[in-house]
Design a protein around this motif. Structure first.
Motif, short mmCIF file in Angstrom:
data_model
loop_
_atom_site.label_atom_id
_atom_site.label_comp_id
_atom_site.label_asym_id
_atom_site.label_seq_id
_atom_site.Cartn_x
_atom_site.Cartn_y
_atom_site.Cartn_z
N ARG A 396 0.84 -1.20 0.00
CA ARG A 396 0.00 0.00 0.00
C ARG A 396 0.87 1.25 0.00
N CYS A 397 0.26 2.36 -0.40
CA CYS A 397 0.99 3.62 -0.62
C CYS A 397 0.84 4.55 0.58
N ASP A 398 1.96 5.09 1.03
CA ASP A 398 1.97 6.17 2.02
C ASP A 398 2.28 7.46 1.29
N SER A 399 1.48 8.49 1.53
CA SER A 399 1.62 9.71 0.73
C SER A 399 1.27 10.93 1.57
N ILE A 400 1.89 12.06 1.23
CA ILE A 400 1.61 13.33 1.89
C ILE A 400 1.85 14.45 0.88
N GLN A 401 1.08 15.53 0.98
CA GLN A 401 1.29 16.69 0.11
C GLN A 401 2.01 17.80 0.88
N PHE A 402 2.83 18.56 0.14
CA PHE A 402 3.58 19.65 0.77
C PHE A 402 3.76 20.80 -0.22
N TYR A 470 2.88 19.71 -3.93
CA TYR A 470 3.44 18.52 -4.55
C TYR A 470 3.09 17.31 -3.69
N THR A 471 3.11 16.13 -4.30
CA THR A 471 2.75 14.90 -3.60
C THR A 471 3.98 14.01 -3.49
N ALA A 472 4.33 13.69 -2.24
CA ALA A 472 5.43 12.77 -1.95
C ALA A 472 4.83 11.41 -1.59
N SER A 473 5.28 10.35 -2.27
CA SER A 473 4.71 9.01 -2.06
C SER A 473 5.82 7.99 -1.92
#
Length: 525
Positions: A396-402, A470-473
């Motif tokens: 599964r994907c872990d993601s956060i926007q910054f 931006y999205t870091a995944s």
């Protein structure tokens, strides 16, 4: 009576004949004398009319034509067609407006002035622009040009002005000259990526500072590793220190991409030397060496030389010794520089001795490694924890926007490792903007069972523009139980850079602002 407003502008003019007491008395006496031949002549010699200036206080602001006639489509379709036709004629050369009443179609002086752009109507000078074989003849109007440029003013109205009907300008491209004329006539800035440098040159040559500033802003906005070296060379030529500094920021952080770009081979020798001297260049020395050889090959073609080893070394000259060959990894030197043929036999032997011998020989090459850039780390959690049955992965994907408030270059992420002792993880990291992948990498990292973060790097740093999310995944594969962050912050101050975080819809494994994976962003600023 002349009535004026507070600023001295005429409001209304009313004329009154003021009969002074003395005048009335004299007239009454003269009227009683009939048959006097001098009466008519006397009556014509009246005292001068007296005027009084009355200042009127008015709250109304004087309106200009643009305020009275806001831009809108004319009701008459025939007029609309004529306006469109005239605008189209502006784009073509040597077109004279045939309609005798064209002035009535444009309510403001700005619009009427724009009609004259690239138009032979009332033109009193012509320019033959461009190099031989690629010239274009463009009409101009001395008054308009002199108002827009001090150089044109001196050319047409100065003490040394020459009365020429045709002026040749071989060092400016026609498209760039037209872009400058459009700004002078129409107050419009129309820039394109393939002509902006030439337009900047024209704006500098004819001292049109606002257009030059717009060109620099355009270049800064479009700056990337692909064009940074060329723009560095041009910014030094045009004496634009702000643009020069921005170019160095990109070249330092994305040095390998910049050195491998086609634009690097187009720079001049002075710019080549400045790049090879750069202490903060963030690149392997073998990449610097290969880039210099590529530049030398293209330079041989520019000088019409055969691209032999001897000629390559000749065009490089002393710049060859700015490459820090002794700081290369031994494998890179043995398989690359040593077999390139660019080094003499003595130089190759001495460098091998430098690697292996206790008593190192003196070298002409710089032997001190470059400092490079020190990466900064933005940590978004105030604490971390681990619990049984949490934090699991299973693809599964872990993601956060910054988002950031200054341009930075993301080099990688700091990730948590196993909470059950040492373990190895396979990590696929991605960086996206509006769904477009800007950078990704698949690598492995080893965690020692501590709560520390472990860096995972992109192949090349990714340029991040300010005020955009931006999205870091990351997708992890390994020990299913790991540490995770908690007490997350929505805003973090890291040096001079402010980073904001928000949840991402791409996250399917529970990571968000308050807790989860991706505790750190690793970047250059």
């Amino acid at each position: 009576i002349l009535m004026v407003d507070e600023k001295g502008k005429n409001m209304k003019c009313l004329t009154f004949f003021l009969m002074l007491p003395e005048t009335v008395k004299n007239r009454s006496k003269k009227s009683s004398k009939k048959g006097n031949s001098s009466s008519s002549s006397s009556s014509s010699k009246l005292p001068p009319v007296c005027y009084e200036i009355i200042t009127l206080k008015t709250k109304k602001k004087k309106k200009m034509a643009a305020d009275i006639f806001p831009r809108k489509k004319p009701a008459n379709t025939n007029n609309t067609t004529a306006v469109q036709q005239y605008h189209q004629q502006n784009l073509n050369n040597n077109n004279t407006i045939p309609a005798p009443n064209w002035q009535g179609l444009y309510p403001t002086i700005r619009e009427r002035n724009a009609v004259m752009f690239n138009n032979d109507l009332m033109a009193d000078v012509h320019f033959v622009v461009g190099p031989p074989g690629g010239t274009q003849r463009l009409p101009g109007h001395k008054y308009v040009l002199a108002v827009g440029s001090s150089v044109f003013h001196a050319m047409f109205y100065g003490e040394l002005a020459e009365d020429k009907d045709e002026i040749r300008i071989p060092d400016v491209e026609p498209a760039a000259f037209l872009a400058m004329l459009k700004y002078i006539y129409c107050d419009e800035i129309d820039l394109a990526a393939d002509t902006v440098l030439a337009t900047l040159y024209a704006a500098k040559k004819y001292i049109v500072p606002h257009l030059a500033r717009a060109c620099v802003n355009f270049l800064e906005t479009s700056l990337s590793a692909k064009n940074a070296c060329v723009l560095l060379s041009q910014s030094c030529l045009f004496e634009e220190p702000d643009l020069t500094q921005r170019c160095w920021e990109v070249i330092d952080a994305q040095a390998e991409l910049a050195l491998k770009s086609e634009g690097f081979c187009d720079i001049d020798f002075q710019t080549l030397e400045s790049i090879l001297r750069r202490e903060t260049l963030n690149a392997k020395e073998i990449v610097v060496f290969e880039a210099a050889l590529n530049w030398a090959e293209v330079e041989c073609q520019r000088q019409e030389l055969t691209a032999t080893i001897e000629n390559k070394r000749k065009v490089l000259g002393k710049a060859l010794y700015l490459i820090r060959i002794p700081t290369m990894a031994l494998d890179d030197f043995a398989n690359g520089a040593a077999q390139s043929g660019i080094l003499t036999l003595n130089e190759t032997n001495d460098i091998f001795l430098w690697y292996t011998a206790a008593k190192k020989p003196e070298l002409q090459f710089v032997s001190k490694p470059r400092k490079g850039l020190v990466p900064q780390r933005c940590h978004r959690f105030q604490s971390c924890a681990y619990r049984s049955n949490q934090w699991r992965y299973r693809g599964r994907c872990d993601s956060i926007q910054f988002a950031v408030d200054k341009r930075v270059f993301i080099a990688g992420f700091g990730l948590y490792g196993s909470s059950c002792g040492s373990a190895e993880y396979s990590a696929k990291i991605e960086l996206k903007r509006q769904g477009v992948i800007l950078g990704q990498n698949l690598s492995k990292y080893f965690s020692d069972g501590s709560s520390n973060t472990f860096p995972v790097w992109f192949e090349y740093p990714v340029q991040i523009e300010p005020d955009t999310f931006y999205t870091a995944s990351v997708i992890l594969d390994g020990n299913e139980l790991s540490y995770f962050g908690q007490e997350g912050m929505t805003e973090v101050q890291c040096g001079k850079v402010t980073v904001q975080f928000q949840c991402s819809s791409d996250s399917t494994n529970g990571t968000g602002v308050q807790g989860g994976q991706i505790p750190e962003l690793i970047f250059y600023a």
